[in-house]
Design a protein around this motif. Sequence first.
Motif: not given
Length: 252
Positions: A233-247
Motif C-alpha cells: 500500500m505504501e508503494r502503491a500510494f507513492g506510485l499513484c501520487r507520482e502519476a497523478v501529480l505528473a499528469g
Amino acid sequence: MLKRTFVHLPGVGLKTEAHFWRSGLTTWEDFLAAGLISGLGPARVDCLKDLVRESLNHLDEARYFASRLPGPEQWRLFRHFQGRAAYLDIETHGSDWPTLQVTVVGLFDGVTLKQFVHGYNLEEFPETLADLDLLVTFNGTQFDLPVLKAYFPGLRLPPIHLDLRFILARLGFKGGLKKIEPKFGVHRPPEVAGMDGYHAVLLWERHLRGDLAALDLLLEYNREDVANLEMLMERAFGLCREAVLAGRPGKM
C-alpha cells in the motif's frame, strides 16, 4: 495528498483538477486565496470555495470524503487516515459462497497484528473495527468483505476500503498477491513460500484432525498475507501520487 485533491467537488474531474494545479492552486488554501480562476465564472468559483471550506471543516471525517471521492481516487485518502487504518486478510473453509466458514481473520494496524481464529476468539473480531476509518485488502471487494458480511450479520465496516488488487492493476501490476509481491522485492519465508488459499484450507482440515503444527503454519501464512499489504500500500500510494501529480492518471 488529500488537501491537493479537488475531484471530490461536484463537476471537477481530473482535467479540471490538473488545470488548477498548473495555475498554482495546488492546495485548498491556495484555492481559497485565489481571486479570479481561469475558466471559471465568479459564481462557480464562489460555490467551489464554499465546498472547499466545508471540506476543511470535515478534514478528519473519513465518511465525508468516502462518500464524495470517486472510487478509483480513494487511494488519496490513505496517508491522511493512515493512523486509523488496518490491513486485513481472511482464511476460509467450505464452498457455499458467500457463506463460507471463516477460519482466520488477520488484522494489522501497522504496529500490532491480531489474529482471530474460529473456535478460539473469532467472535471478538467485529469490535476491533470500531476505531478504524480505513481498511486495506487485496481482492477484499470480491472476497474478504462479502464473506465477512455474510458471516457476521450487521457487521459495520470502516467507511474507506482500499482494494490493492485494483489499485495495483491500474498501475500495471496484475495477477494475484503472490505473483505481485516479488515485483516489489517481497519474498516469503521458506515455510510458507509457494502456499496459496488451497493450502490454507488443507492446513485447517489438518488442524481439525488434531495436527497442532498445522494451525501454527496457517497463522504464519495469514501473517504474511496481512503484513505484506502494508508495504504494498505504501508503494502503491507513492506510485499513484507520482502519476497523478505528473499528469499521467491514465497510467495508473
